[in-house]
Design an enzyme around this catalytic site. Structure first.
Site, short mmCIF file in Angstrom:
data_model
loop_
_atom_site.label_atom_id
_atom_site.label_comp_id
_atom_site.label_asym_id
_atom_site.label_seq_id
_atom_site.Cartn_x
_atom_site.Cartn_y
_atom_site.Cartn_z
N HIS A 78 11.63 1.01 1.95
CA HIS A 78 11.25 -0.37 2.28
C HIS A 78 12.21 -0.95 3.32
O HIS A 78 12.12 -2.12 3.66
CB HIS A 78 11.29 -1.27 1.04
CG HIS A 78 10.14 -1.06 0.08
ND1 HIS A 78 8.88 -0.72 0.49
CD2 HIS A 78 10.07 -1.18 -1.27
CE1 HIS A 78 8.09 -0.62 -0.57
NE2 HIS A 78 8.79 -0.90 -1.66
N GLY B 57 0.80 -1.22 0.00
CA GLY B 57 0.00 0.00 0.00
C GLY B 57 0.83 1.27 0.00
O GLY B 57 0.32 2.36 0.30
N THR B 58 2.09 1.16 -0.38
CA THR B 58 2.98 2.33 -0.40
C THR B 58 2.43 3.43 -1.30
O THR B 58 2.43 4.61 -0.94
CB THR B 58 4.39 1.94 -0.92
OG1 THR B 58 4.71 0.64 -0.45
CG2 THR B 58 5.42 2.93 -0.50
N THR B 59 2.00 3.04 -2.50
CA THR B 59 1.52 4.02 -3.48
C THR B 59 0.34 4.81 -2.88
O THR B 59 0.27 6.04 -2.98
CB THR B 59 1.05 3.30 -4.76
OG1 THR B 59 2.05 2.37 -5.17
CG2 THR B 59 0.78 4.29 -5.88
N ARG C 187 0.40 -5.27 5.37
CA ARG C 187 -0.75 -5.88 4.71
C ARG C 187 -0.70 -7.39 4.94
O ARG C 187 0.41 -7.93 5.14
CB ARG C 187 -0.63 -5.57 3.21
CG ARG C 187 -1.70 -6.08 2.33
CD ARG C 187 -1.38 -5.75 0.88
NE ARG C 187 -2.55 -5.92 0.04
CZ ARG C 187 -2.57 -5.81 -1.28
NH1 ARG C 187 -1.43 -5.54 -1.92
NH2 ARG C 187 -3.67 -5.97 -1.97
N GLY D 92 -6.27 -3.65 -5.96
CA GLY D 92 -6.52 -2.79 -4.80
C GLY D 92 -7.55 -3.34 -3.84
O GLY D 92 -8.38 -2.58 -3.32
P1 PAP Z 1 5.29 -0.76 -4.14
O1 PAP Z 1 5.83 -1.54 -3.00
O2 PAP Z 1 5.85 -1.20 -5.48
O3 PAP Z 1 5.34 0.72 -3.94
P2 PAP Z 1 2.57 -0.79 -3.28
O4 PAP Z 1 1.95 0.48 -3.68
O5 PAP Z 1 3.00 -0.93 -1.86
O6 PAP Z 1 3.74 -1.16 -4.27
O7 PAP Z 1 1.54 -1.98 -3.53
C1 PAP Z 1 0.79 -2.07 -4.67
C2 PAP Z 1 -0.57 -2.58 -4.25
O8 PAP Z 1 -1.34 -1.49 -3.74
C3 PAP Z 1 -1.32 -3.17 -5.41
O9 PAP Z 1 -2.12 -4.21 -4.85
P3 PAP Z 1 -2.71 -5.40 -5.73
O10 PAP Z 1 -1.60 -5.93 -6.57
O11 PAP Z 1 -3.18 -6.42 -4.73
O12 PAP Z 1 -3.82 -4.83 -6.50
C4 PAP Z 1 -2.15 -1.97 -5.86
O13 PAP Z 1 -3.26 -2.30 -6.63
C5 PAP Z 1 -2.53 -1.37 -4.52
N1 PAP Z 1 -2.91 0.04 -4.61
C6 PAP Z 1 -2.31 1.02 -5.33
N2 PAP Z 1 -2.95 2.17 -5.17
C7 PAP Z 1 -3.98 1.94 -4.33
C8 PAP Z 1 -5.02 2.77 -3.80
N3 PAP Z 1 -5.12 4.05 -4.11
N4 PAP Z 1 -5.90 2.19 -2.96
C9 PAP Z 1 -5.82 0.88 -2.65
N5 PAP Z 1 -4.86 0.05 -3.12
C10 PAP Z 1 -3.95 0.57 -3.95
#
Ligand code: PAP
Length: 364
Positions: free
Chosen positions: A169, A105-107, A192, A331
């Site tokens: 991270h 959920g970093t993004t 998560r 997400g």
């Molecule tokens: P990173 O470690 O590469 O930065 P990160 O953002 O932590 O990635 O994780 C991506 C996950 O967050 C994805 O999950 P999924 O593969 O299970 O779908 C992505 O879809 C989800 N994600 C990104 N943006 C959001 C948001 N605005 N709300 C909820 N989930 C999100």
């Protein structure tokens, strides 16, 4: 937050990553202006010292491009960046570090924290020039290991306007004391369900390793040797830190944020020292932040549908492998059930329970 200065800086970082990417992100490539030569020399020598021989002596997981450094598995090209952070990160009063294992959920957290901090200059509703409408959240909040690994750490960090928002991270025990023990620096951690983290990581990794078997990642996670693993240690470090210093470390869970995004944003804003005023509460600004940063809203933006970010792996992957859209998949919580048998789920849960035993924290 001085958002205009921030935006100018972010586009400068982009240019530099593009240039550095063209030169294959070699450890000795440090781009910048002549008057930064001193700092860059320091960055470059820190990088050179830990590049090559030192990194190649670390235990390796070649399937996942990982090296074990100080008890945790990190992407090989980021090891010199972590060493450079440990040696040379210069803290500033008010710094905020967003910490997480990957794919937790970093993004989302970057977007929420940025929108919350920048809401004075950029109201989350009704501002067509809002940075998050024009840039991926990863381009609004820099990722420390990547910057320092590219030799741009001190330069970019020094230029960021206060209060600085940055992400990592790194696990808690790997953070430099200048962050971990600093009363003037706050940490927001998000984790998560590791089963969903793993599924997300597999889909993401397959963009550069289409042959990567889910079972390889699964086994590595159970053994504690996946990226940022052991995951239980990653979580425990920040959990314990948040228990010891709740005013300095906020511990969030992705699933809780999905369940109550507004409540979590309100908590985040208080923690960051920017609580919503009664007038903002009345106007529903917390909900505006949540709407702006929602999965569907961000995913549908032009910049996130078609934009191409730089690869977080630097030169070891094809350019453009991690386009902006790769950060938005489903997400949701619970996608693990589509990838794991009940037995696999029990095994990973048991490994996590064992690792977290006695801590007071559990994913179940
Ligand atoms: P990173 O470690 O590469 O930065 P990160 O953002 O932590 O990635 O994780 C991506 C996950 O967050 C994805 O999950 P999924 O593969 O299970 O779908 C992505 O879809 C989800 N994600 C990104 N943006 C959001 C948001 N605005 N709300 C909820 N989930 C999100």
């Amino acid at each position: 937050m001085n958002v205009q200065k921030h935006e100018v800086l972010i586009s400068a970082i982009h240019d530099k990553f593009k240039k550095a990417g063209r030169r294959r992100m070699k450890m000795d490539v440090v781009v910048g202006d002549e008057d930064d030569a001193g700092q860059q020399d320091a960055d470059a020598s820190a990088l050179e010292e830990c590049a090559g021989a030192a990194v190649s002596a670390l235990p390796i997981n070649p399937k996942l491009f990982l090296r074990r450094y100080q008890g945790t598995w990190v992407l090989e090209p980021w090891v010199p960046g972590i060493v450079a952070i440990q040696r040379g990160f210069a803290p500033r009063r008010g710094d905020v570090v967003l910490a997480s294992p990957p794919k937790c959920g970093t993004t989302w957290l970057k977007a929420l924290a940025f929108a919350t901090m920048a809401r004075g200059a950029h109201p989350p509703a009704g501002d067509p020039r809002h940075p998050l409408l024009r840039a991926n959240p990863h381009d609004c909040v820099p990722f420390m290991e990547r910057l320092f690994a590219a030799g741009l750490g001190s330069k970019v960090m020094d230029a960021l306007p206060s209060p600085r928002l940055m992400a990592t991270h790194m696990r808690h025990s790997v953070l430099p004391a200048s962050i971990a023990d600093n009363p003037d620096c706050k940490i927001v951690y998000i984790c998560r369900d590791p089963k969903d983290m793993l599924v997300s990581m597999w889909h993401f990794s397959r963009r550069i390793r289409p042959d990567l078997a889910f079972s390889d990642l699964f086994e590595a996670a159970c053994e504690g040797s996946c990226l940022s693993g052991p995951i239980w240690d990653h979580v425990l470090g920040y959990w314990n830190a948040s228990k010891a210093s709740p005013e300095r470390v906020l511990f969030l869970r992705y699933e809780e944020m999905l369940r109550d995004p507004v409540g979590n944003v309100v908590e985040l804003s208080r923690f960051l020292g920017r609580p919503f005023s009664p007038a903002e509460e009345e106007a529903g600004v917390a909900m505006d932040v949540v709407r702006l940063c929602s999965f569907q809203k961000l995913k549908d933006l032009e910049v996130n549908r078609t934009g191409s970010g730089s690869s977080p792996l630097g030169g070891v992957v094809r350019e453009g492998a991690f386009v902006n859209s790769s950060y938005f998949r489903r997400g949701e919580a619970g996608d693990w059930a589509n990838h794991m048998t009940p037995e696999m789920a029990r095994r990973l849960d048991a490994a996590m329970e064992e690792g977290l035993r006695g801590s007071g924290f559990s994913f179940s």
